[in-house]
Design an enzyme around this catalytic site. Structure first.
Site, mmCIF file in Angstrom:
data_model
loop_
_atom_site.group_PDB
_atom_site.id
_atom_site.type_symbol
_atom_site.label_atom_id
_atom_site.label_comp_id
_atom_site.label_asym_id
_atom_site.label_seq_id
_atom_site.Cartn_x
_atom_site.Cartn_y
_atom_site.Cartn_z
ATOM 1 N N ASP A 33 40.953 35.352 48.087
ATOM 2 C CA ASP A 33 41.539 34.258 47.213
ATOM 3 C C ASP A 33 43.056 34.201 47.640
ATOM 4 O O ASP A 33 43.556 32.969 47.587
ATOM 5 C CB ASP A 33 41.293 34.654 45.797
ATOM 6 C CG ASP A 33 40.995 33.397 45.225
ATOM 7 O OD1 ASP A 33 40.224 32.459 45.948
ATOM 8 O OD2 ASP A 33 41.360 33.160 43.963
ATOM 9 N N LEU A 34 43.948 35.044 47.276
ATOM 10 C CA LEU A 34 45.242 35.374 47.692
ATOM 11 C C LEU A 34 45.680 34.617 48.910
ATOM 12 O O LEU A 34 46.734 33.761 48.987
ATOM 13 C CB LEU A 34 45.924 36.516 47.101
ATOM 14 C CG LEU A 34 47.590 36.330 47.369
ATOM 15 C CD1 LEU A 34 47.974 35.883 45.982
ATOM 16 C CD2 LEU A 34 48.116 37.998 47.492
ATOM 17 N N ALA A 35 45.267 35.008 49.831
ATOM 18 C CA ALA A 35 45.380 34.689 51.248
ATOM 19 C C ALA A 35 45.152 33.088 51.370
ATOM 20 O O ALA A 35 46.003 32.337 51.838
ATOM 21 C CB ALA A 35 44.581 35.362 51.994
ATOM 22 N N ASP A 61 37.983 48.525 58.828
ATOM 23 C CA ASP A 61 37.477 49.322 57.821
ATOM 24 C C ASP A 61 38.658 50.131 57.634
ATOM 25 O O ASP A 61 39.185 51.000 58.255
ATOM 26 C CB ASP A 61 36.399 50.169 58.531
ATOM 27 C CG ASP A 61 35.820 51.194 57.432
ATOM 28 O OD1 ASP A 61 36.455 51.534 56.377
ATOM 29 O OD2 ASP A 61 34.998 51.928 57.732
ATOM 30 N N ASP A 90 56.433 40.431 42.694
ATOM 31 C CA ASP A 90 56.407 40.142 41.620
ATOM 32 C C ASP A 90 56.633 38.418 41.801
ATOM 33 O O ASP A 90 57.796 38.026 41.782
ATOM 34 C CB ASP A 90 57.478 40.469 40.334
ATOM 35 C CG ASP A 90 57.204 39.923 39.046
ATOM 36 O OD1 ASP A 90 57.107 38.736 38.790
ATOM 37 O OD2 ASP A 90 57.239 40.819 38.007
ATOM 38 N N HIS A 91 55.586 37.700 41.463
ATOM 39 C CA HIS A 91 55.906 36.317 41.889
ATOM 40 C C HIS A 91 56.627 35.562 41.042
ATOM 41 O O HIS A 91 57.343 34.537 41.417
ATOM 42 C CB HIS A 91 54.594 35.406 42.250
ATOM 43 C CG HIS A 91 53.680 35.170 41.116
ATOM 44 N ND1 HIS A 91 53.099 36.073 40.205
ATOM 45 C CD2 HIS A 91 53.733 33.760 40.729
ATOM 46 C CE1 HIS A 91 52.507 35.323 39.433
ATOM 47 N NE2 HIS A 91 52.844 34.097 39.452
ATOM 48 N N HIS A 114 56.140 40.385 34.882
ATOM 49 C CA HIS A 114 56.628 39.510 34.952
ATOM 50 C C HIS A 114 57.831 39.104 33.755
ATOM 51 O O HIS A 114 58.628 38.768 33.780
ATOM 52 C CB HIS A 114 55.617 38.227 34.846
ATOM 53 C CG HIS A 114 54.683 38.083 35.989
ATOM 54 N ND1 HIS A 114 55.074 38.552 37.116
ATOM 55 C CD2 HIS A 114 53.379 37.970 35.843
ATOM 56 C CE1 HIS A 114 53.698 38.525 37.921
ATOM 57 N NE2 HIS A 114 52.828 38.264 37.018
ATOM 58 N N LYS A 140 49.971 25.295 29.124
ATOM 59 C CA LYS A 140 50.393 26.040 30.429
ATOM 60 C C LYS A 140 51.957 25.887 30.562
ATOM 61 O O LYS A 140 52.520 24.743 30.916
ATOM 62 C CB LYS A 140 49.729 25.565 31.856
ATOM 63 C CG LYS A 140 50.262 26.195 33.043
ATOM 64 C CD LYS A 140 49.862 27.625 33.266
ATOM 65 C CE LYS A 140 50.650 28.336 34.545
ATOM 66 N NZ LYS A 140 50.387 29.531 34.541
#
Ligand code: BG6
Length: 495
Positions: free
Chosen positions: A18-20, A87, A179-180, A242, A347
């Site tokens: 998902d992140l990619a 692998d 740490d985004h 964060h 949010k």
């Protein structure tokens, strides 16, 4: 630092994840589209699943196709992507990867520069690092970097064990712990607001500041991450990284230079000044919560215990608020309140610096109130700064009214603000690790957080769920500030 158009091969472990798809491919694309990457780059995706280069390139195009009318550019972009089924425990995979990388080095002039990006579950971080070294994928003569996603450990002990493993293969300088939040435009602005404005820095201490509040609220629940979240909770998921990083940027001393080492050493220093808690004190300083059912944007949502892969009697916290104190000259006596949670009303990530009242007030508003000066830093979704002042109420000489001076960073052209991942990837390619977390910061944050999680694990709470979805958390979170004579500034007042 290298040139502004860095040359490198990026190897993404977990390239089908998902992140990619959601963050990494679009970020690399924006760098390419904006000319910050030359044609001299390649991306190699590795993951367990068998995929051909063409199938992988299709995935890549899918993840950037929302940038409209750029299909030709996207086609060329995707041609830089390669895939290898992998692998992580099998050394043959590393050998095959090694020969692919050296042939790509020739095609793309990447001179042995490699970024190994671990965008996957952390169980194999240590193994991958060790195998990359033993199979000599790191011995290229070029610049070698390892990018690691969180979670970096589960507590101090496990983080240290992981760090030791990685350090066998990579030097601290080669390790980029993401740490985004540190890539967010307005988080990077904290230092500029503080250190480039004479009007703030002189007041930035316990003589003039009453308290600082940092809220990072989300409306989403745990979605499909129940399994991960059950072992993490909001404390490990958000506070250890964060929230404490934002606290450190707000509280640190000015660095003597804007170099990575100087900034990091100030952050480490201030984290060392964080007043440690004993397990007995935790309940006086920290509040935990878990969401029950409620309404988000008018729609009914289920409680945390009903989510997929979550124990129906789960004790995991989805909300944390806390009071942090520093034991140093600048901050002694000033509470830093933090608050973060899922399924909250809005949010939003916002910092409110509340200044102390004047020693004597001459002016009051219509209702005989005074209004403290606030500096609000809007991190997201709005990006900007608001300064709350008092001014004369027209036509009435002795009555004041609160006014706001507003600066909005992303109002004019939202597309101008680069995404956090884009900023961080570019920094990493150029070898600038300022906005990544050093091991010393990680270690100090875990030590602080471990006391809280230990106390909470020992004393299971009886009252979960204790906040409704769509609220601002449990009432104990409000009481935490009321005890000190303060209150949370509502998110809406600050716009
Ligand atoms: C991640 C957490 O680190 O940050 C998530 O694992 C959380 O649980 C996310 O949702 C919040 O990030 P942002 O950028 O949306 O505030």
């Amino acid at each position: 630092m290298t040139s502004n158009q860095p040359k490198s091969i990026i190897v993404i472990f977990g390239a089908t994840g998902d992140l990619a798809k959601r963050k990494l491919f679009p970020s690399i694309y924006r760098l390419y589209r904006d000319g910050r990457l030359s044609e001299d780059f390649a991306v190699v995706g590795v993951a367990r699943r068998p995929l051909s280069n063409d199938e992988f390139r299709e995935n890549v195009k899918q993840s950037v196709h929302h940038f409209q009318n750029e299909s030709e550019k996207q086609e060329t972009f995707a041609s830089h992507f390669y895939y290898q089924p992998f692998d992580v425990t099998d050394l043959t995979s590393y050998q095959e990867l090694k020969s692919l990388l050296s042939s790509l080095d020739d095609s793309y002039n990447t001179e042995g520069n490699r970024i190994f990006y671990l965008a996957m579950a952390p169980d194999f971080f240590g193994t991958i690092a060790a195998n990359l070294k033993s199979e000599e994928l790191t011995a290229t003569g070029g610049s070698i970097r390892l990018v690691i996603e969180k979670p970096f450990g589960h507590d101090y002990e496990s983080a240290k064990a992981l760090n030791d493993q990685i350090r066998h293969a990579f030097t601290e300088d080669q390790i980029y712990r993401i740490d985004h939040y540190l890539g967010k435009e307005m988080v990077q602005n904290i230092e500029v607001i503080r250190f480039a404005n004479a009007i703030f820095e002189h007041l930035w201490n316990n003589r003039y500041i009453a308290n600082i509040q940092i809220t990072s609220s989300e409306t989403l629940g745990v979605e499909d991450r129940g399994r991960y979240y059950e072992s993490s909770g909001a404390l490990r998921d958000m506070v250890q990284n964060h929230m404490l990083q934002m606290v450190a940027l707000l509280a640190m001393e000015p660095p003597i230079k804007l170099t990575t080492d100087e900034i990091r050493s100030e952050k480490v220093k201030v984290l060392r000044a964080l007043k440690p808690l004993t397990e007995d004190e935790v309940d006086d300083y920290f509040v935990r919560g878990q969401y029950g059912r409620g309404l988000i944007d008018g729609n009914e949502v289920i409680g945390y215990r009903e989510e997929d892969s979550v124990d129906p009697e789960s004790n995991t916290e989805t909300f944390v608020s806390g009071k942090l104190m520093f034991e140093n000259f600048r901050w002694a006596g000033v509470p830093f309140y933090i608050r973060t949670g899922k399924r909250m009303k809005e949010k939003s990530t916002e910092i409110v610096v509340q200044f102390k009242d004047l020693p004597m007030n001459l002016y009051f508003d219509n209702e005989d109130h005074t209004h403290p000066n606030l500096l609000v830093i809007h991190i997201q979704p709005d990006e900007g700064v608001t300064l709350h002042l008092n001014a004369r109420k027209s036509g009435n000489g002795t009555t004041s009214r609160p006014i706001q001076l507003n600066y909005c960073n992303n109002c004019e052209d939202k597309m101008n603000t680069p995404e956090a991942y884009e900023v961080l990837l570019y920094d990493c390619m150029r070898g600038d690790s300022t906005n990544f977390t050093h091991w010393d910061e990680v270690a100090l944050s875990w030590k602080f957080v471990d006391t809280i999680s230990k106390a909470w694990e020992k004393n299971k709470t009886e009252n979960f769920p204790n906040y409704e979805s769509g609220s601002m958390g449990p009432k104990e979170s409000d009481e935490l500030l009321e005890k000190d004579g303060f209150h949370w500034w509502p998110i809406s007042i600050t716009r």
